[in-house]
Design a protein around this motif. Structure first.
Motif, PDB file in Angstrom:
ATOM      1  N   SER A 478       0.821  -1.216   0.000  1.00 57.03           N
ATOM      2  CA  SER A 478       0.000   0.000   0.000  1.00 57.03           C
ATOM      3  C   SER A 478       0.851   1.260   0.000  1.00 57.03           C
ATOM      4  O   SER A 478       0.405   2.319  -0.449  1.00 57.03           O
ATOM      5  N   THR A 479       2.094   1.175   0.474  1.00 58.97           N
ATOM      6  CA  THR A 479       2.975   2.340   0.497  1.00 58.97           C
ATOM      7  C   THR A 479       3.904   2.398  -0.713  1.00 58.97           C
ATOM      8  O   THR A 479       4.755   3.284  -0.781  1.00 58.97           O
ATOM      9  N   CYS A 480       3.762   1.459  -1.637  1.00 60.24           N
ATOM     10  CA  CYS A 480       4.620   1.415  -2.829  1.00 60.24           C
ATOM     11  C   CYS A 480       3.914   2.131  -3.981  1.00 60.24           C
ATOM     12  O   CYS A 480       2.771   1.810  -4.323  1.00 60.24           O
ATOM     13  N   ASP A 481       4.607   3.086  -4.606  1.00 61.86           N
ATOM     14  CA  ASP A 481       4.015   3.875  -5.689  1.00 61.86           C
ATOM     15  C   ASP A 481       4.273   3.290  -7.077  1.00 61.86           C
ATOM     16  O   ASP A 481       3.793   3.838  -8.070  1.00 61.86           O
ATOM     17  N   ASN A 482       5.032   2.205  -7.140  1.00 57.47           N
ATOM     18  CA  ASN A 482       5.394   1.655  -8.445  1.00 57.47           C
ATOM     19  C   ASN A 482       4.161   1.068  -9.143  1.00 57.47           C
ATOM     20  O   ASN A 482       3.441   0.235  -8.588  1.00 57.47           O
ATOM     21  N   GLN A 483       3.928   1.504 -10.380  1.00 51.71           N
ATOM     22  CA  GLN A 483       2.737   1.098 -11.127  1.00 51.71           C
ATOM     23  C   GLN A 483       2.760  -0.373 -11.526  1.00 51.71           C
ATOM     24  O   GLN A 483       1.725  -0.929 -11.925  1.00 51.71           O
ATOM     25  N   LYS A 484       3.911  -1.028 -11.395  1.00 51.46           N
ATOM     26  CA  LYS A 484       4.003  -2.441 -11.762  1.00 51.46           C
ATOM     27  C   LYS A 484       3.118  -3.328 -10.884  1.00 51.46           C
ATOM     28  O   LYS A 484       2.800  -4.456 -11.250  1.00 51.46           O
ATOM     29  N   LYS A 485       2.732  -2.811  -9.740  1.00 57.01           N
ATOM     30  CA  LYS A 485       1.950  -3.643  -8.821  1.00 57.01           C
ATOM     31  C   LYS A 485       0.510  -3.833  -9.283  1.00 57.01           C
ATOM     32  O   LYS A 485      -0.131  -4.833  -8.924  1.00 57.01           O
ATOM     33  N   TRP A 486      -0.020  -2.893 -10.086  1.00 54.97           N
ATOM     34  CA  TRP A 486      -1.449  -2.920 -10.362  1.00 54.97           C
ATOM     35  C   TRP A 486      -1.925  -4.186 -11.079  1.00 54.97           C
ATOM     36  O   TRP A 486      -2.913  -4.797 -10.652  1.00 54.97           O
ATOM     37  N   PRO A 487      -1.280  -4.624 -12.158  1.00 54.39           N
ATOM     38  CA  PRO A 487      -1.777  -5.854 -12.821  1.00 54.39           C
ATOM     39  C   PRO A 487      -1.753  -7.079 -11.904  1.00 54.39           C
ATOM     40  O   PRO A 487      -2.643  -7.935 -11.982  1.00 54.39           O
ATOM     41  N   ILE A 488      -0.752  -7.129 -11.027  1.00 57.57           N
ATOM     42  CA  ILE A 488      -0.635  -8.264 -10.110  1.00 57.57           C
ATOM     43  C   ILE A 488      -1.781  -8.242  -9.100  1.00 57.57           C
ATOM     44  O   ILE A 488      -2.396  -9.283  -8.803  1.00 57.57           O
ATOM     45  N   LEU A 489      -2.097  -7.062  -8.577  1.00 59.87           N
ATOM     46  CA  LEU A 489      -3.191  -6.962  -7.613  1.00 59.87           C
ATOM     47  C   LEU A 489      -4.540  -7.234  -8.267  1.00 59.87           C
ATOM     48  O   LEU A 489      -5.425  -7.845  -7.656  1.00 59.87           O
ATOM     49  N   ILE A 490      -4.701  -6.787  -9.496  1.00 60.80           N
ATOM     50  CA  ILE A 490      -5.950  -7.050 -10.218  1.00 60.80           C
ATOM     51  C   ILE A 490      -6.160  -8.556 -10.373  1.00 60.80           C
ATOM     52  O   ILE A 490      -7.259  -9.079 -10.141  1.00 60.80           O
ATOM     53  N   ASP A 491      -5.100  -9.266 -10.731  1.00 65.22           N
ATOM     54  CA  ASP A 491      -5.210 -10.729 -10.858  1.00 65.22           C
ATOM     55  C   ASP A 491      -5.464 -11.397  -9.506  1.00 65.22           C
ATOM     56  O   ASP A 491      -6.182 -12.402  -9.416  1.00 65.22           O
ATOM     57  N   ALA A 492      -4.873 -10.838  -8.438  1.00 64.03           N
ATOM     58  CA  ALA A 492      -4.988 -11.461  -7.114  1.00 64.03           C
ATOM     59  C   ALA A 492      -6.402 -11.397  -6.558  1.00 64.03           C
ATOM     60  O   ALA A 492      -6.740 -12.146  -5.628  1.00 64.03           O
ATOM     61  N   VAL A 493      -7.250 -10.543  -7.114  1.00 62.57           N
ATOM     62  CA  VAL A 493      -8.645 -10.480  -6.676  1.00 62.57           C
ATOM     63  C   VAL A 493      -9.370 -11.787  -6.989  1.00 62.57           C
ATOM     64  O   VAL A 493     -10.438 -12.069  -6.436  1.00 62.57           O
ATOM     65  N   HIS A 494      -8.769 -12.637  -7.846  1.00 59.47           N
ATOM     66  CA  HIS A 494      -9.409 -13.900  -8.243  1.00 59.47           C
ATOM     67  C   HIS A 494      -8.779 -15.117  -7.559  1.00 59.47           C
ATOM     68  O   HIS A 494      -9.154 -16.249  -7.871  1.00 59.47           O
ATOM     69  N   VAL A 495      -7.848 -14.917  -6.618  1.00 61.65           N
ATOM     70  CA  VAL A 495      -7.210 -16.036  -5.928  1.00 61.65           C
ATOM     71  C   VAL A 495      -8.239 -16.772  -5.073  1.00 61.65           C
ATOM     72  O   VAL A 495      -9.229 -16.189  -4.613  1.00 61.65           O
TER      73      VAL A 495
END
Length: 792
Positions: A478-495
């Motif tokens: 939550s404190t990381c501003d790097n945009q690379k995290k977004w696709p990973i978090l979007i996919d993780a909503v389906h775990v």
């Protein structure tokens, strides 16, 4: 150059609970209006179970002080214990127990009404104002038979990055966090009615029975008793009218124990055994520093987080009642090694014959049991707890993170280095490697170090380290501003794990993309309440005017569900603080202020609502009220970083520069890497001391090298301080890294121009114009400057 007061960082305070609280009411053997009949009603048919339950730690989780208790359970006539400018000792008067306080020659005796605990520790409760019961400052260690300083025992010893220990501070025993009604939350009494009145900040608390009774796990038994009596002796009704736990799945068994055996956040007040855990609770994971980075317990964490890391329960039908009875007893307690080890060898038969080879210890009277190595016992607050992750000893993790390991717990005269050499010699495979790696990722993420971001994201993407580590990493991002995290978090909503899904949905807070919005609305329909609530938080900050009618209806539904969840504990200040954050995120400042004020009504010294409410008063133009709130925070905690930072910025806004400077210097004493404090302090002192302005602006720049504004500011002060060459070098470097930062471009252009180099200025502006082709306003400014320079 003056920076406005920044938006306060808003985050959810995750307060965990285990139980709560005045005096029992009513006849315990009589069926009440809510159909609870009390444990005594069970004796008629279940006498054997009743006799097992009554003396158990569940049955006696809370008990009244009696002359028998004083005679058999505690030893008096022990020396007084000093704390908080007074001394305390336990005494007996007539048939009652008191804790005596001696302060400045005056004596006050606090009568003890209740004792809770008893397995390792007894805590004692005294009546307090507003219908409260307060935990007294002395507790009793059952194992050593000694009274001790209870608040001091709760101090955490946090390892820092150098491996040294840092201590937090003991709370006063009078603090609200030691109020039984507020903090203990129904794990020491049964069928609690909290009855908190926010308007008066008082309680009228009642419970059906002290201790954890039969109906806590089986639900109300009034109808059960009726149908069984009507059926007649020897006949079993087809519908027993009660929760039958023998039919529970492993997940249901675990869930029925977890409300009291987890570091968690309740999201409903309606849990009944058999319900799903993540429809009623959130689980705290390794984002919380009460855990070591490798997942071992540091603070008071109970069991469930470690249990969710346990490969045995993940890969089998194992559950809490496999090893424990419903009354809390351990099924495999035995002095006989073979019998004791059946807790493990009933599944791991191959270890039975190879004991010495597996343990590297001979068989004798001191032989370690399986649980000694795989469930090492540690102490916190004088309570003994067992690690339920079942992992093998990991002395390398002790060396890396300061966490405990079974080897040196037993061999207390040896070092972690010795233990690590031993296990390394015994094992061909480096079984500690993965835990060291993922623990390192957690440690880095806690410190905001994103050098291993790719490895963190890969761990989330694959979920290969399990739901606890995955959830922890997502929450820490939550404190990381790097945009690379977004696709990973979007996919993780389906775990598969609802815990991971909820973390990912909340982790998308602030992502305004269509793809994020799509998965958040999917999460808003999730079968698990915890996931829906997380989606509601992230959807709340998006532009609701862009929602379709169907989306808006869904959002309002889950948002109502979320807001209700926040006040599950209406007597806890953090409930209203979190509600205020939610309103503030939605731009509803009036309701946010009201929620913060409710939070402060309950706990006037709470720093977070004081700071956040001060911000809202400031933006609404009431600077004096904002200052008052921050001054209250600084009285409660003079060196609090957030309070000092906001006070310094507010004082600068009000042109009270001396007070601003004092507050900002305090911030830097607490955290020298606080960029905002260093930057604003450099601006303040630049009026009288350019040397210090250069030092402070460099401190800010070094702390946040990714922000070109800070390097620009440092270059500006260098130039003002006649260090033109350094300023030029820094600006050229900044523009190379951030070619669209116009302030740096124009400052460098002015310095070139002052040196008489018009050609360099024009080349600089032309080059900047190429990088800003999609910014018409910047193009216009640059073109005007080029024409101006040419005309000189």
């Amino acid at each position: 150059m003056k920076q406005p007061v920044p938006r306060i960082l808003l985050y959810l305070v995750l307060i965990f609970f285990t139980a709560c609280v005045s005096k029992p009411s009513g006849d315990e053997t009589q069926v009440s209006e809510d159909n609870y009949s009390g444990s005594a009603s069970c004796i008629e048919c279940h006498e054997r179970f009743y006799k097992l339950w009554a003396p158990s730690y569940h049955g006696k989780a809370m008990q009244p002080i009696t002359s028998e208790f004083i005679q058999t359970e505690v030893m008096l006539d022990q020396p007084a214990i000093a704390m908080e400018g007074a001394s305390y000792l336990a005494i007996k008067k007539d048939t009652s127990l008191y804790i005596r306080e001696i302060k400045n020659g005056e004596t006050q005796d606090y009568e003890v009404l209740w004792a809770l605990g008893g397995k390792n520790v007894y805590y004692f409760l005294t009546p307090w104002e507003g219908g409260r019961l307060q935990t007294l400052p002395l507790a009793y260690d059952v194992n050593t038979k000694q009274w001790y300083n209870n608040p001091e025992s709760a101090i955490r010893h946090f390892p820092n990055t150098s491996g040294a220990e840092m201590e937090d501070e003991a709370l006063s025993w009078r603090d609200r966090q030691y109020t039984f009604n507020t903090s203990c939350y129904a794990c020491h009494v049964s069928q609690l009615e909290n009855n908190f009145d926010l308007a008066t900040n008082t309680y009228e608390t009642h419970w059906k029975e002290a201790g954890i009774n039969c109906e806590t796990c089986h639900g109300p038994s009034g109808e059960h008793v009726r149908v069984c009596r009507e059926a007649g002796e020897g006949n079993v009704p087809s519908d027993l009218k009660i929760i039958v736990t023998s039919t529970f799945t492993p997940e249901q068994h675990n869930a029925s124990c977890a409300p009291c055996h987890a570091k968690m956040r309740p999201i409903t007040s309606s849990y009944m055994p058999g319900d799903r855990y993540f429809d009623n609770y959130d689980l705290i994971t390794l984002e919380n520093t009460d855990f070591y980075p490798d997942g071992r317990d540091l603070g008071e964490n109970y069991t469930m987080t470690g249990w969710h890391m346990n490969s045995c329960q993940q890969e089998s039908e194992m559950h809490c009642v496999t090893c424990h009875t419903s009354s809390g007893r351990y099924r495999f307690k035995s002095d006989d090694l073979v019998e004791a080890n059946k807790a493990c060898t009933s599944c791991h038969e191959e270890k039975t014959d190879g004991y010495e080879q597996h343990t590297h210890h001979p068989i004798n009277k001191n032989s370690p049991k399986c649980i000694d190595c795989h469930m090492p016992r540690t102490r916190f607050g004088n309570m003994v707890r067992s690690d339920h992750s079942f992992r093998p000893p990991m002395p390398a993790a002790s060396l890396e993170f300061g966490s405990p390991n079974a080897c040196t717990i037993c061999h207390s005269d040896k070092t972690d280095q010795w233990a690590n050499r031993k296990v390394s010699q015994w094992k061909d495979r480096d079984y500690q490697k993965e835990t060291l790696f993922i623990g390192g990722l957690i440690a880095d993420a806690r410190q905001g170090n994103w050098k291993q971001l790719d490895a963190m994201l890969d761990g989330i993407r694959t979920n290969k380290y399990g739901e606890i580590f995955t959830t922890s990493l997502i929450r820490l991002l939550s404190t990381c501003d790097n945009q690379k995290k977004w696709p990973i978090l979007i996919d993780a909503v389906h775990v598969e794990s609802p815990l991971v899904r909820s973390a990912a949905a909340y982790g998308l807070l602030g992502n305004t993309s269509d793809e994020a919005k799509k998965v958040l609305f999917q999460a808003a329909k999730d079968d698990y309440r915890l996931v829906r609530l997380a989606a509601a938080q992230s959807l709340a900050v998006l532009n609701q005017q862009e929602y379709t009618a169907e989306q808006l209806a869904l959002f309002r539904q889950v948002n109502n569900e979320y807001e209700e969840s926040l006040v599950t504990r209406p007597d806890d200040w953090s409930s209203y603080y979190n509600l205020g954050n939610h309103y503030q995120n939605m731009g509803n400042f009036d309701d946010a202020l009201g929620a913060y004020e409710n939070s402060l009504k309950i706990y006037p010294e709470a720093i977070l609502p004081l700071v956040n409410s001060s911000f809202l008063y400031s933006v609404s133009g009431n600077q004096q009220k904002a200052a008052t709130r921050l001054e209250q925070a600084l009285v409660a905690e003079p060196r609090n970083e957030a309070a000092n930072l906001n006070y310094g910025l507010l004082m600068a806004e009000m042109n009270r520069m001396a007070e601003a400077e004092t507050a900002l210097r305090t911030v830097l004493e607490v955290n020298e890497e606080n960029t905002t404090a260093a930057y604003n302090l450099s601006v303040i002192v630049s009026r009288r001391d350019l040397d210090e302005a250069c030092r402070l602006s460099k401190q800010a720049m070094d702390a946040s090298p990714e922000d070109p504004k800070l390097s620009y500011t440092h270059a500006y002060f260098l130039n003002q301080n006649k260090q033109r060459k350094k300023a030029v070098e820094l600006l050229e470097k900044t523009i190379k890294a951030f070619p669209d930062h116009l302030s740096s471009v124009f400052l460098l252009g002015n310095i070139y121009l002052e040196g008489g180099n018009k050609g360099k200025v024009i080349d600089l502006y032309v080059n900047a114009s190429r990088h800003l082709q999609n910014n018409p306003q910047a193009q216009y400014q640059l073109q005007n400057e080029i024409e101006r320079v040419k005309a000189l």
